[in-house]
Design a protein around this motif. Sequence first.
Motif, PDB file in Angstrom:
ATOM      1  N   ALA A  27       0.834  -1.294  -0.052  1.00 20.17           N
ATOM      2  CA  ALA A  27      -0.124  -0.034  -0.048  1.00 20.17           C
ATOM      3  C   ALA A  27       0.770   1.198   0.009  1.00 20.17           C
ATOM      4  O   ALA A  27       1.772   1.149   0.532  1.00 20.17           O
ATOM      5  N   ALA A  28       0.311   2.200  -0.740  1.00 21.16           N
ATOM      6  CA  ALA A  28       1.053   3.589  -0.704  1.00 21.16           C
ATOM      7  C   ALA A  28      -0.092   4.866  -0.781  1.00 21.16           C
ATOM      8  O   ALA A  28      -0.898   4.477  -0.902  1.00 21.16           O
ATOM      9  N   GLU A  29       0.435   5.834  -0.369  1.00 21.04           N
ATOM     10  CA  GLU A  29      -0.323   6.977  -0.550  1.00 21.04           C
ATOM     11  C   GLU A  29       0.056   7.980  -1.571  1.00 21.04           C
ATOM     12  O   GLU A  29       1.014   8.246  -1.780  1.00 21.04           O
ATOM     13  N   LYS A  30      -1.065   8.639  -2.281  1.00 18.61           N
ATOM     14  CA  LYS A  30      -0.753   9.850  -3.027  1.00 18.61           C
ATOM     15  C   LYS A  30      -2.016  10.690  -2.959  1.00 18.61           C
ATOM     16  O   LYS A  30      -2.963  10.290  -2.403  1.00 18.61           O
ATOM     17  N   ILE A  31      -1.636  11.926  -3.682  1.00 15.65           N
ATOM     18  CA  ILE A  31      -2.871  12.756  -3.532  1.00 15.65           C
ATOM     19  C   ILE A  31      -3.400  12.841  -4.998  1.00 15.65           C
ATOM     20  O   ILE A  31      -2.853  12.721  -5.992  1.00 15.65           O
ATOM     21  N   SER A  32      -4.812  12.753  -4.731  1.00 20.79           N
ATOM     22  CA  SER A  32      -5.725  12.514  -5.979  1.00 20.79           C
ATOM     23  C   SER A  32      -6.774  13.602  -5.762  1.00 20.79           C
ATOM     24  O   SER A  32      -7.583  13.266  -4.936  1.00 20.79           O
ATOM     25  N   HIS A  33      -6.780  14.460  -6.689  1.00 23.18           N
ATOM     26  CA  HIS A  33      -8.074  15.384  -6.625  1.00 23.18           C
ATOM     27  C   HIS A  33      -8.115  16.353  -5.168  1.00 23.18           C
ATOM     28  O   HIS A  33      -9.220  16.469  -4.771  1.00 23.18           O
ATOM     29  N   GLY A  34      -6.769  16.533  -4.923  1.00 24.24           N
ATOM     30  CA  GLY A  34      -6.754  17.088  -3.499  1.00 24.24           C
ATOM     31  C   GLY A  34      -6.988  16.445  -2.160  1.00 24.24           C
ATOM     32  O   GLY A  34      -6.819  16.942  -1.009  1.00 24.24           O
ATOM     33  N   HIS A  35      -7.120  15.012  -2.245  1.00 23.89           N
ATOM     34  CA  HIS A  35      -7.413  14.504  -1.066  1.00 23.89           C
ATOM     35  C   HIS A  35      -6.163  12.992  -0.955  1.00 23.89           C
ATOM     36  O   HIS A  35      -6.150  12.625  -2.175  1.00 23.89           O
ATOM     37  N   PRO A  36      -6.117  12.590   0.173  1.00 23.66           N
ATOM     38  CA  PRO A  36      -5.184  11.462   0.417  1.00 23.66           C
ATOM     39  C   PRO A  36      -5.995  10.171  -0.325  1.00 23.66           C
ATOM     40  O   PRO A  36      -7.019   9.959  -0.046  1.00 23.66           O
ATOM     41  N   ALA A  37      -5.016   9.470  -1.078  1.00 23.66           N
ATOM     42  CA  ALA A  37      -5.703   8.079  -1.769  1.00 23.66           C
ATOM     43  C   ALA A  37      -4.878   7.193  -1.482  1.00 23.66           C
ATOM     44  O   ALA A  37      -3.610   7.495  -1.474  1.00 23.66           O
TER      45      ALA A  37
END
Length: 133
Positions: A27-37
């Motif tokens: 699992a990883a995290e990225k910012i998508s459309h201004g939100h953490p995904a």
Amino acid sequence: MAHPLMFDDADPLLRKVRAIALGFPDAAEKISHGHPAFYTTKVFAYYGGSVKVDGVYQQHEHSLLVLPDPDERSALLEEKRCYVPAYLGVAGWVGVDLDADTDWDEISELLDASYRRTAGVRRVATLDARQRP
């Protein structure tokens, strides 16, 4: 133009979600459309969502968007804290509002179910191997 950030990185509810979500294999995290995904190959959870009411988006800043099992979805949507999020709701996603009284075991279960629906066979097998005694 990039979306503005729509969260506070110091948010204690986000920290709890992040700790659970990033504990899944790969699992990883990225910012998508201004939100953490949170994702592996596909996104399995978002932090923060919205609903469109009378043409206006109402933000649910402290919520978790997950892709639950279809059998669980209708039961979740009967709860006051749950909603059908804009854009993703038509694909089966559910928003769950979080607060100080949140049942974090339930949130872990919802994240687990969403992860299993999106992560692929190899990652799910890795997760299952971790959970065996």
